[in-house]
Write a protein that holds these residues in place. Structure first.
Motif, PDB file in Angstrom:
ATOM      1  N   UNK A 169      63.858 -20.384 -15.643  1.00 20.46           N
ATOM      2  CA  UNK A 169      62.902 -19.303 -15.897  1.00 20.46           C
ATOM      3  C   UNK A 169      62.965 -18.989 -17.384  1.00 20.46           C
ATOM      4  N   UNK A 170      61.872 -19.248 -18.062  1.00 17.82           N
ATOM      5  CA  UNK A 170      61.779 -19.033 -19.505  1.00 17.82           C
ATOM      6  C   UNK A 170      60.936 -17.789 -19.744  1.00 17.82           C
ATOM      7  N   UNK A 171      61.465 -16.840 -20.495  1.00 17.10           N
ATOM      8  CA  UNK A 171      60.761 -15.584 -20.766  1.00 17.10           C
ATOM      9  C   UNK A 171      60.611 -15.405 -22.271  1.00 17.10           C
ATOM     10  N   UNK A 172      59.398 -15.077 -22.693  1.00 16.47           N
ATOM     11  CA  UNK A 172      59.114 -14.823 -24.101  1.00 16.47           C
ATOM     12  C   UNK A 172      58.763 -13.348 -24.255  1.00 16.47           C
ATOM     13  N   UNK A 173      59.535 -12.648 -25.068  1.00 17.74           N
ATOM     14  CA  UNK A 173      59.270 -11.243 -25.366  1.00 17.74           C
ATOM     15  C   UNK A 173      58.640 -11.184 -26.747  1.00 17.74           C
ATOM     16  N   UNK A 174      57.411 -10.716 -26.805  1.00 14.54           N
ATOM     17  CA  UNK A 174      56.683 -10.582 -28.069  1.00 14.54           C
ATOM     18  C   UNK A 174      56.632  -9.109 -28.428  1.00 14.54           C
TER      19      UNK A 174
ATOM     20  N   UNK B  35      61.990 -15.730 -33.580  1.00 12.30           N
ATOM     21  CA  UNK B  35      61.157 -16.051 -34.738  1.00 12.30           C
ATOM     22  C   UNK B  35      59.870 -15.253 -34.693  1.00 12.30           C
ATOM     23  N   UNK B  36      58.879 -15.720 -35.413  1.00 11.13           N
ATOM     24  CA  UNK B  36      57.575 -15.060 -35.456  1.00 11.13           C
ATOM     25  C   UNK B  36      56.508 -16.024 -34.956  1.00 11.13           C
ATOM     26  N   UNK B  37      55.535 -15.489 -34.210  1.00 11.33           N
ATOM     27  CA  UNK B  37      54.440 -16.322 -33.741  1.00 11.33           C
ATOM     28  C   UNK B  37      53.363 -16.415 -34.823  1.00 11.33           C
ATOM     29  N   UNK B  38      52.255 -17.076 -34.532  1.00  8.77           N
ATOM     30  CA  UNK B  38      51.187 -17.285 -35.507  1.00  8.77           C
ATOM     31  C   UNK B  38      50.560 -15.964 -35.971  1.00  8.77           C
ATOM     32  N   UNK B  39      50.639 -14.928 -35.136  1.00 10.72           N
ATOM     33  CA  UNK B  39      50.089 -13.611 -35.492  1.00 10.72           C
ATOM     34  C   UNK B  39      51.083 -12.744 -36.258  1.00 10.72           C
ATOM     35  N   UNK B  40      52.272 -13.271 -36.534  1.00 10.01           N
ATOM     36  CA  UNK B  40      53.281 -12.518 -37.269  1.00 10.01           C
ATOM     37  C   UNK B  40      54.126 -11.602 -36.406  1.00 10.01           C
ATOM     38  N   UNK B  41      53.932 -11.631 -35.106  1.00  3.95           N
ATOM     39  CA  UNK B  41      54.716 -10.798 -34.203  1.00  3.95           C
ATOM     40  C   UNK B  41      56.065 -11.459 -33.950  1.00  3.95           C
ATOM     41  N   UNK B  42      57.105 -10.637 -33.813  1.00  5.64           N
ATOM     42  CA  UNK B  42      58.426 -11.214 -33.529  1.00  5.64           C
ATOM     43  C   UNK B  42      58.514 -11.625 -32.066  1.00  5.64           C
ATOM     44  N   UNK B  43      59.219 -12.726 -31.818  1.00  2.00           N
ATOM     45  CA  UNK B  43      59.392 -13.230 -30.463  1.00  2.00           C
ATOM     46  C   UNK B  43      60.849 -13.558 -30.201  1.00  2.00           C
ATOM     47  N   UNK B  44      61.275 -13.288 -28.978  1.00  4.02           N
ATOM     48  CA  UNK B  44      62.599 -13.661 -28.514  1.00  4.02           C
ATOM     49  C   UNK B  44      62.409 -14.445 -27.222  1.00  4.02           C
ATOM     50  N   UNK B  45      63.051 -15.601 -27.138  1.00  6.42           N
ATOM     51  CA  UNK B  45      62.906 -16.458 -25.963  1.00  6.42           C
ATOM     52  C   UNK B  45      64.237 -16.494 -25.225  1.00  6.42           C
ATOM     53  N   UNK B  46      64.188 -16.182 -23.927  1.00  3.75           N
ATOM     54  CA  UNK B  46      65.411 -16.207 -23.126  1.00  3.75           C
ATOM     55  C   UNK B  46      65.251 -17.177 -21.957  1.00  3.75           C
ATOM     56  N   UNK B  47      66.390 -17.563 -21.416  1.00  2.00           N
ATOM     57  CA  UNK B  47      66.425 -18.537 -20.335  1.00  2.00           C
ATOM     58  C   UNK B  47      67.392 -18.080 -19.258  1.00  2.00           C
TER      59      UNK B  47
END
Length: 151
Positions: free
Chosen positions: A116-121, A80-92
């Motif tokens: 282990x939770x990783x967020x790629x912005x 999805x997108x964060x509050x700044x409009x950047x795309x994010x992908x969350x992996x586990x």
């Protein structure tokens, strides 16, 4: 009276910092089936009944998060997108060791492992990785303030 009230407040703050997720006792087979529905796969089973499970991929309902200390925990989207409009992908990535008692019942003390939770912005061509780790009975926080735990 004031000393006992102050001691009670300090004790409550201490307990808040020691958050532990307590899951109900359940048969080992039920818990393995629940986790397999969430995408985990059993890697092995030992002679004492211990099961080792693994998950690697986009985040699933196996993890729930909240944005603020008073907020409710809920599953998060894998992208999805964060509050700044950047795309994010969350992996586990998760590895679990589930050890039942002699009666085949899995108790909280029989849960071990790591999530282990990783967020790629991504902002254009620039990517940033942040992450956190936690055990099946604990929680972890990201620099953004997002706090997550095993569901």
């Amino acid at each position: 009276m004031i000393k006992s009230t102050a001691a009670l407040i300090v004790f409550m703050v201490f307990l808040t910092g020691c958050v532990s997720v307590n899951r109900p006792d359940v048969s080992i087979n039920e818990e393995v089936a629940r986790l397999q529905q969430l995408g985990f796969r059993q890697v092995t089973q030992t002679s004492d009944g211990t099961r080792i499970l693994r998950y690697s991929g986009r985040v699933t309902r196996a993890v729930e998060c909240r944005r603020s200390a008073g907020g409710e925990f809920a599953p998060i989207p894998a992208s999805g997108r964060n509050a700044d409009g950047q795309s994010q992908t969350v992996s586990l990535d998760a590895y679990l060791q589930l050890t039942p008692g002699d009666d085949g019942v899995l108790r909280n003390s029989g849960r071990d492992g790591i999530y282990i939770l990783t967020v790629k912005t991504r902002d254009g061509r620039l990517s940033t990785l942040t992450g956190t780790k936690f055990g099946p009975r604990g929680q972890g926080s990201l620099p953004s303030g997002l706090t997550c735990r095993a569901a």
